[in-house]
Design a protein around this motif. Structure first.
Motif, PDB file in Angstrom:
ATOM      1  N   ARG A  34     -38.387   1.900  31.274  1.00 32.34           N
ATOM      2  CA  ARG A  34     -38.104   1.443  29.903  1.00 32.34           C
ATOM      3  C   ARG A  34     -36.606   1.322  29.664  1.00 32.34           C
ATOM      4  O   ARG A  34     -36.156   0.519  28.852  1.00 32.34           O
ATOM      5  N   ALA A  35     -35.825   2.134  30.393  1.00 31.28           N
ATOM      6  CA  ALA A  35     -34.368   2.071  30.235  1.00 31.28           C
ATOM      7  C   ALA A  35     -33.759   0.935  31.061  1.00 31.28           C
ATOM      8  O   ALA A  35     -32.540   0.761  31.085  1.00 31.28           O
ATOM      9  N   GLY A  36     -34.601   0.176  31.755  1.00 31.92           N
ATOM     10  CA  GLY A  36     -34.093  -0.971  32.500  1.00 31.92           C
ATOM     11  C   GLY A  36     -33.690  -0.655  33.930  1.00 31.92           C
ATOM     12  O   GLY A  36     -32.995  -1.456  34.572  1.00 31.92           O
ATOM     13  N   TYR A  37     -34.118   0.503  34.437  1.00 35.71           N
ATOM     14  CA  TYR A  37     -33.808   0.862  35.824  1.00 35.71           C
ATOM     15  C   TYR A  37     -34.943   0.373  36.727  1.00 35.71           C
ATOM     16  O   TYR A  37     -36.106   0.390  36.323  1.00 35.71           O
ATOM     17  N   ALA A  38     -34.588  -0.106  37.912  1.00 34.00           N
ATOM     18  CA  ALA A  38     -35.573  -0.639  38.858  1.00 34.00           C
ATOM     19  C   ALA A  38     -35.602   0.254  40.096  1.00 34.00           C
ATOM     20  O   ALA A  38     -34.567   0.790  40.522  1.00 34.00           O
ATOM     21  N   GLU A  39     -36.781   0.382  40.676  1.00 34.10           N
ATOM     22  CA  GLU A  39     -36.936   1.328  41.778  1.00 34.10           C
ATOM     23  C   GLU A  39     -36.419   0.777  43.103  1.00 34.10           C
ATOM     24  O   GLU A  39     -36.592  -0.398  43.416  1.00 34.10           O
ATOM     25  N   VAL A  40     -35.781   1.646  43.864  1.00 35.64           N
ATOM     26  CA  VAL A  40     -35.482   1.367  45.270  1.00 35.64           C
ATOM     27  C   VAL A  40     -36.122   2.483  46.099  1.00 35.64           C
ATOM     28  O   VAL A  40     -36.155   3.637  45.685  1.00 35.64           O
ATOM     29  N   ALA A  81     -23.787  -0.967  48.032  1.00 37.11           N
ATOM     30  CA  ALA A  81     -22.542  -1.461  48.620  1.00 37.11           C
ATOM     31  C   ALA A  81     -22.772  -2.557  49.644  1.00 37.11           C
ATOM     32  O   ALA A  81     -21.827  -3.239  50.049  1.00 37.11           O
ATOM     33  N   THR A  82     -24.019  -2.741  50.067  1.00 38.33           N
ATOM     34  CA  THR A  82     -24.264  -3.718  51.130  1.00 38.33           C
ATOM     35  C   THR A  82     -25.171  -4.834  50.597  1.00 38.33           C
ATOM     36  O   THR A  82     -24.691  -5.863  50.151  1.00 38.33           O
ATOM     37  N   ARG A  83     -26.469  -4.593  50.567  1.00 37.38           N
ATOM     38  CA  ARG A  83     -27.395  -5.663  50.185  1.00 37.38           C
ATOM     39  C   ARG A  83     -27.225  -6.090  48.737  1.00 37.38           C
ATOM     40  O   ARG A  83     -27.558  -7.213  48.377  1.00 37.38           O
ATOM     41  N   LEU A  84     -26.725  -5.183  47.879  1.00 37.05           N
ATOM     42  CA  LEU A  84     -26.605  -5.490  46.459  1.00 37.05           C
ATOM     43  C   LEU A  84     -25.148  -5.586  46.031  1.00 37.05           C
ATOM     44  O   LEU A  84     -24.812  -5.372  44.854  1.00 37.05           O
ATOM     45  N   ALA A  85     -24.265  -5.922  46.978  1.00 42.28           N
ATOM     46  CA  ALA A  85     -22.825  -5.885  46.693  1.00 42.28           C
ATOM     47  C   ALA A  85     -22.423  -6.844  45.575  1.00 42.28           C
ATOM     48  O   ALA A  85     -21.479  -6.588  44.841  1.00 42.28           O
ATOM     49  N   GLY A  86     -23.134  -7.954  45.405  1.00 43.74           N
ATOM     50  CA  GLY A  86     -22.717  -8.921  44.399  1.00 43.74           C
ATOM     51  C   GLY A  86     -23.189  -8.623  42.987  1.00 43.74           C
ATOM     52  O   GLY A  86     -22.839  -9.333  42.055  1.00 43.74           O
ATOM     53  N   PHE A  87     -24.005  -7.595  42.796  1.00 38.60           N
ATOM     54  CA  PHE A  87     -24.691  -7.393  41.517  1.00 38.60           C
ATOM     55  C   PHE A  87     -24.115  -6.208  40.756  1.00 38.60           C
ATOM     56  O   PHE A  87     -24.128  -5.090  41.251  1.00 38.60           O
ATOM     57  N   SER A  88     -23.600  -6.482  39.545  1.00 35.10           N
ATOM     58  CA  SER A  88     -23.000  -5.412  38.754  1.00 35.10           C
ATOM     59  C   SER A  88     -23.263  -5.672  37.272  1.00 35.10           C
ATOM     60  O   SER A  88     -23.116  -6.806  36.820  1.00 35.10           O
ATOM     61  N   PRO A  89     -23.613  -4.675  36.456  1.00 38.45           N
ATOM     62  CA  PRO A  89     -23.963  -3.327  36.900  1.00 38.45           C
ATOM     63  C   PRO A  89     -25.378  -3.279  37.468  1.00 38.45           C
ATOM     64  O   PRO A  89     -26.211  -4.127  37.155  1.00 38.45           O
ATOM     65  N   LEU A  90     -25.608  -2.291  38.300  1.00 36.83           N
ATOM     66  CA  LEU A  90     -26.936  -2.051  38.872  1.00 36.83           C
ATOM     67  C   LEU A  90     -27.531  -0.810  38.244  1.00 36.83           C
ATOM     68  O   LEU A  90     -26.847   0.215  38.127  1.00 36.83           O
ATOM     69  N   ARG A  91     -28.780  -0.890  37.854  1.00 34.63           N
ATOM     70  CA  ARG A  91     -29.494   0.282  37.337  1.00 34.63           C
ATOM     71  C   ARG A  91     -30.677   0.545  38.271  1.00 34.63           C
ATOM     72  O   ARG A  91     -31.626  -0.223  38.305  1.00 34.63           O
ATOM     73  N   LEU A  92     -30.589   1.627  39.034  1.00 34.45           N
ATOM     74  CA  LEU A  92     -31.562   1.890  40.098  1.00 34.45           C
ATOM     75  C   LEU A  92     -32.176   3.277  39.934  1.00 34.45           C
ATOM     76  O   LEU A  92     -31.480   4.222  39.565  1.00 34.45           O
ATOM     77  N   HIS A  93     -33.476   3.374  40.194  1.00 34.19           N
ATOM     78  CA  HIS A  93     -34.079   4.715  40.243  1.00 34.19           C
ATOM     79  C   HIS A  93     -34.843   4.897  41.538  1.00 34.19           C
ATOM     80  O   HIS A  93     -35.118   3.931  42.253  1.00 34.19           O
ATOM     81  N   TYR A  94     -35.147   6.133  41.858  1.00 31.09           N
ATOM     82  CA  TYR A  94     -35.768   6.481  43.136  1.00 31.09           C
ATOM     83  C   TYR A  94     -36.574   7.758  42.965  1.00 31.09           C
ATOM     84  O   TYR A  94     -36.396   8.501  41.994  1.00 31.09           O
TER      85      TYR A  94
END
Lengths: 313, 313
Positions: A34-40, A81-94
């Protein structure tokens, strides 16, 4: 062979224990998404140099040194830093398990979940992460939990102003962490020249202040600030405080222990009935640089085993 | 240091890939729980002797040989045989990652989910597990998948009747697995005395039969059965077939390759578009005895990575 139990430091979660864990995971997942974070979902094994010395390492048959995941944040930093280097800001959860070596003992496995906000440097980002940690505690029914907020940036500035060696800084952290004012005082009197830096260091042993009284503590500390860096770190704490409205929040200038990569705010989460912190986080603006993509980041992780034991969800 | 990617044999699942995995997991979880199966979450590290030779092993600091989970079934057997020794039948499900060494190459990580039915010996139990595998495929939208059912018990009976050495049995399995009738025939003519056992072995290279035609195949094989064991194994296949109503089911007497611990029925799951089996299972009546609690059991596991790639859910 003794098969009666899993290895010390690991556990079997059966039936209700598994159900409780999955229920807590689902509650947290809802908060994160709900906070906009996507899972890795990173792998459970990596090249050993992704992790710190606490990782459990082994050579594969080709002679490459591997390590079991000991920390999600380092993996997320690698991915960002690698596969997602072009994307800012990133919101990630795990979520998943981490395995660590503790001293000379057996390995220790722990279930975690957490969030990382990458590519955002401001106090808004710090406050977003603190609020997300608060929402996580709320989703688990932990009304009485505490978020103890400090700043490793502030401590580093004091240590620099005091001219402390790495060894002295480590000793200071130990005493601050124990809130042992007498020992901290005699250590400071022995090793730190009299002055604002020494007085500011002694303030680190003060008890935590609830959000309502934290302004006063920060003002008192600011008056003693021995350097512009120290003042800036305190100002940043104030900025985060201002943006956060949660009665679980308290400020503890002595909240200085954490993973080595924290560079700014740092916080630990405490819940009634849990014998140790049930989570923690902070700002780590240097970690992504290790993977070739210097970007600021802030995040937190939750100790699911500890939380499941006390959660009401 | 090359941090550009996870290790070969492992992967980062990001955003939609993670979402797809979690959606598939949730669909499967629903199937498993509705069928009365309860989740167990074993540790990701165990004493090495719980697992087979494919496990990735390493010494801990105390000199104990540990291994990463290479197989959930062995862990579930350990748990069922120890902490759950008094409870029968047990219906357990699990999900998580397994890590294996493949030859001299790097490790390989794979996400799995599965079910084990412990303490039930009859064909009803075999059929329950086959039906649960079918329901899992259905929940993932895999209408066109196939469940290829065979019997390691039948193959073992034929190998015994043919007086085959372990080495010959392994060579026979290789040719049967390839469905290479000419090579199988010349191998049999060279190594197996003429008679019912040889004829029955040659039948293993026959193509799979859909459920509607499987009775005929079993009758033909029964007429050639060289021993009471072989006949009993075929009868058991017929019993399972009779209790299962799923057009995905087919009988393949050559479905004989599987983990070493299978003792009765065995099956593999195939889905259109997937380059290899997306799951498999069977009866393993000797595995729990290794952990001190001889009880029959049957189960299956799904290759989530393979399934997520082709699922429509």
């Amino acid at each position: 062979m003794d098969f009666a139990a899993p290895l010390p430091g690991t556990q079997d979660l059966l039936f209700d224990a598994a159900r409780r864990l999955r229920r807590c995971e689902a509650a947290l997942l809802g908060v994160f998404e709900r906070a906009g974070y996507a899972e890795v979902i990173p792998p459970s094994v990596e090249a050993a140099d992704v992790f710190g010395a606490e990782a459990f390492r082994a050579l594969d048959r080709s002679g490459r040194l591997l390590a079991l995941r000991s920390d999600f944040t380092a993996q997320v930093a690698r991915i960002a830093a690698t596969r997602l280097a072009g994307f800012s800001p990133l919101r990630l959860h795990y979520r998943g398990s981490v395995v660590r070596r503790l001293g000379e003992g057996p390995v220790h496995e722990n279930l975690q979940a957490g969030c990382e906000l990458v590519g955002a440097a401001g106090p808004e980002a710090d406050a977003e992460i603190v609020a997300l940690a608060a929402a996580s505690l709320q989703a688990l029914g932990l009304e009485e939990a505490r978020i103890s907020l400090g700043s490793t940036g502030y401590f580093s500035a004091l240590a620099r102003a005091a001219g402390a060696s790495e060894k002295l800084a480590a000793a200071l952290i130990d005493e601050v962490d124990r809130k042992d004012l007498p020992t901290l005082r005699s250590l400071c009197e022995r090793e730190v020249p009299a002055g604002a830096a020494r007085e500011a260091l002694l303030m680190l042993a003060q008890p935590p202040r609830p959000q309502t009284a934290a302004r006063e503590l920060l003002a008192k500390a600011s008056a003693l600030a021995p350097s512009e860096d120290a003042l800036a770190a305190l100002r940043r704490l104030g900025d985060v405080l201002e943006r956060t409205d949660d009665r679980r929040l308290e400020v503890d200038l002595g909240e200085v222990r954490g993973l080595g990569y924290y560079t700014g705010i740092v916080f630990n989460l405490y819940a009634p009935g849990a014998p140790k912190a049930v989570g923690g986080g902070g700002r780590y603006d240097s970690l992504l640089g290790r993977f070739g993509d210097p970007r600021p980041a802030v995040g937190f992780s939750l100790d699911l085993d500890g939380l499941v034991a006390v959660a009401r969800c």
